[in-house]
Design a protein around this motif. Sequence first.
Motif, short mmCIF file in Angstrom:
data_model
loop_
_atom_site.label_atom_id
_atom_site.label_comp_id
_atom_site.label_asym_id
_atom_site.label_seq_id
_atom_site.Cartn_x
_atom_site.Cartn_y
_atom_site.Cartn_z
N LYS A 53 -1.40 -15.61 -3.92
CA LYS A 53 -0.06 -15.76 -4.50
C LYS A 53 0.13 -14.69 -5.61
CE LYS A 53 2.83 -19.26 -6.60
NZ LYS A 53 2.63 -19.61 -7.99
N HIS A 54 -0.95 -14.36 -6.29
CA HIS A 54 -0.85 -13.43 -7.43
C HIS A 54 -1.45 -12.06 -7.17
CE1 HIS A 54 0.57 -16.65 -9.93
NE2 HIS A 54 -0.45 -17.40 -9.58
N LEU A 55 -2.38 -11.99 -6.19
CA LEU A 55 -3.14 -10.74 -6.03
C LEU A 55 -3.15 -10.27 -4.59
CD1 LEU A 55 -6.40 -11.67 -8.04
CD2 LEU A 55 -4.38 -10.49 -8.92
N ARG A 56 -3.16 -8.93 -4.44
CA ARG A 56 -3.45 -8.37 -3.12
C ARG A 56 -4.19 -7.05 -3.31
NH1 ARG A 56 -0.23 -4.04 -1.43
NH2 ARG A 56 1.52 -3.71 -2.83
N LEU A 57 -4.98 -6.70 -2.29
CA LEU A 57 -5.75 -5.45 -2.36
C LEU A 57 -4.98 -4.34 -1.66
CD1 LEU A 57 -9.41 -6.50 -1.45
CD2 LEU A 57 -8.61 -5.56 -3.62
N SER A 58 -4.99 -3.13 -2.24
CA SER A 58 -4.31 -2.02 -1.58
C SER A 58 -5.17 -1.52 -0.42
CB SER A 58 -4.07 -0.88 -2.56
OG SER A 58 -5.30 -0.35 -3.01
N LEU A 66 -2.75 8.43 -4.90
CA LEU A 66 -1.52 8.94 -4.29
C LEU A 66 -1.27 8.25 -2.95
CD1 LEU A 66 0.69 11.27 -4.24
CD2 LEU A 66 -0.94 12.51 -2.80
N GLU A 67 -2.30 8.27 -2.08
CA GLU A 67 -2.11 7.73 -0.73
C GLU A 67 -1.88 6.23 -0.75
OE1 GLU A 67 -5.42 9.25 1.50
OE2 GLU A 67 -4.55 11.27 1.56
N LEU A 68 -2.47 5.55 -1.71
CA LEU A 68 -2.29 4.08 -1.77
C LEU A 68 -1.04 3.70 -2.56
CD1 LEU A 68 -6.04 3.22 -2.42
CD2 LEU A 68 -4.77 2.80 -0.30
N SER A 87 4.96 -14.32 -11.89
CA SER A 87 5.60 -14.62 -10.61
C SER A 87 5.42 -13.50 -9.60
CB SER A 87 7.09 -14.88 -10.85
OG SER A 87 7.62 -13.77 -11.52
N ARG A 88 4.73 -12.46 -9.98
CA ARG A 88 4.60 -11.29 -9.12
C ARG A 88 3.26 -11.29 -8.38
NH1 ARG A 88 6.91 -5.99 -10.72
NH2 ARG A 88 5.93 -4.52 -9.30
N GLN A 89 3.23 -10.67 -7.20
CA GLN A 89 1.94 -10.46 -6.54
C GLN A 89 1.45 -9.07 -6.94
OE1 GLN A 89 1.56 -9.44 -2.41
NE2 GLN A 89 0.03 -11.04 -2.08
N HIS A 90 0.33 -9.02 -7.65
CA HIS A 90 -0.15 -7.77 -8.23
C HIS A 90 -1.07 -7.03 -7.26
CE1 HIS A 90 1.42 -8.76 -12.20
NE2 HIS A 90 1.14 -10.01 -11.85
N CYS A 91 -0.83 -5.73 -7.16
CA CYS A 91 -1.64 -4.92 -6.25
C CYS A 91 -2.83 -4.31 -6.99
CB CYS A 91 -0.76 -3.81 -5.68
SG CYS A 91 -1.68 -2.78 -4.56
N LEU A 92 -3.98 -4.42 -6.36
CA LEU A 92 -5.23 -3.97 -7.00
C LEU A 92 -5.91 -2.91 -6.16
CD1 LEU A 92 -6.60 -7.41 -7.82
CD2 LEU A 92 -7.44 -5.50 -9.05
N THR A 93 -6.34 -1.84 -6.82
CA THR A 93 -7.16 -0.83 -6.15
C THR A 93 -8.50 -0.81 -6.88
OG1 THR A 93 -5.19 0.44 -5.60
CG2 THR A 93 -7.30 1.63 -5.55
#
Length: 385
Positions: A70-75, A102-104, A37-43
């Motif tokens: 819905k599930h993913l976003r880019l940092s 660190l910055e992201l 159910s979470r939107q996961h942040c990806l670097t």
Amino acid sequence: MEARFSLTFQYQVLFTNSVFDPQNPLLVRTLAQKEPSRQHCLTIFVDDGVMGTWPHLEEDIEEYIDVHKKHLRLSTGLIKVSGGEECKNDPDILHMVYRQLLELEVDRHSFVLAIGGGAVLDTIGYGAATTHRGVHLVRLPTTVLAQNDAGIGVKTGMNFFDSKNFIGAFAPPFAVINDLRFLKTLSCRDRRAGIAEAVKVALINDRNFFEWLESQVQALNAFDFNAISHMIHHCAELHLNHIACSGDPFEIGNARPLDYGHWSAHKLESLTKHELRHGEAVAIGIAIDSRYASQIGLLPKGTEVRICQLLEKVGFRLWHPVMRDTDSKGKLRLIEGIREFRKHLGGDLSITLLTDIGERVEIHDIDLREIETTIHWLEDRERGS
Ligand SMILES: NC(=O)c1ccc[n+]([C@@H]2O[C@H](COP(=O)([O-])OP(=O)(O)OC[C@H]3O[C@@H](n4cnc5c(N)ncnc54)[C@H](O)[C@@H]3O)[C@@H](O)[C@H]2O)c1
Ligand SMILES: [Zn+2]
């Protein structure tokens, strides 16, 4: 007082084609499996060799993330990392990784995705393992060697003070995704290099696989998709099985069967200032250790020739001029690799040798004069005598 506890690690090595095709659910499913159910942040860190040969990669990834927002976003956008051994040699790259994380504001719930060859995966893996004492890492290996060996295990490492893998950490990934499509843009050299690790794992574990490799040389050299795919799959399976079932995934004991042929390979990489690829050095290392085993009567005579012939048919040169280099006392510099390996193990030498194809034993002493003879044998072989 005593503290005693154990941890269970679990991760999947998945196979796919076109991982960033929006219709391919593998990546989103893998990342979202624990918290759907979470939107996961990806670097995302990418090997520049991949960026250069896959010019649409950034667009493809952005489209994938958008479809699965819905599930993913880019940092941030893709972060380029110099590919090849130079990234493992360069502390500035590690600093860059830390600064970005660190910055992201990458935290222990975010994901780091590393896309590249074994060297980039080792560097980003080390950075991820040592940031916040470990952030989730998903590896997308893009070379044969990374898909069948370097990218699927539990080790990360960088070279310091000219010493191969001097710093590093055992850090199992969150998941590994092998996308065979990436291999299409590899150079011939890097296509071939990974086959050395398949020969290695066959020699220490699986005679049938060795014979299969012998029977498939032409297909492997032509980079036939089915043959390459089977080789990577089976090699990865044997490798992973060893990690999961050997009882020593974090190499607490001295036995290192997966490092078969590696004492000299690592030394050759340093002596040639990484002009030799890891896989090319491993091919020579396998030749040295199999000939040595035959000389001392451990391996049936002629078996070493069969092993060398397979490596040569794949296209490896089992010699490098640096193997002739001597130190001020006239000793072959390559042999120093044994002392370094012993030091790395903590003083007690343990080297895996073959007693037959698919059968191995650990030995604790090496006869240095015999090793010199082995190296001369390889030189004579190179000269065709
Ligand atoms: N951690 C481990 O357990 C482990 C195990 C074995 C090897 N390794 C390490 O892996 C490294 C070797 O890895 P490698 O053989 O993958 O080589 P590599 O990472 O050095 O990459 C070789 C070259 O291929 C380029 N490249 C990568 N993917 C590409 C693609 N799809 N298309 C075009 N070019 C591409 C890179 O930019 C680089 O120039 C060594 O540093 C070795 O020590 C680590
Ligand atoms: Zn290796």
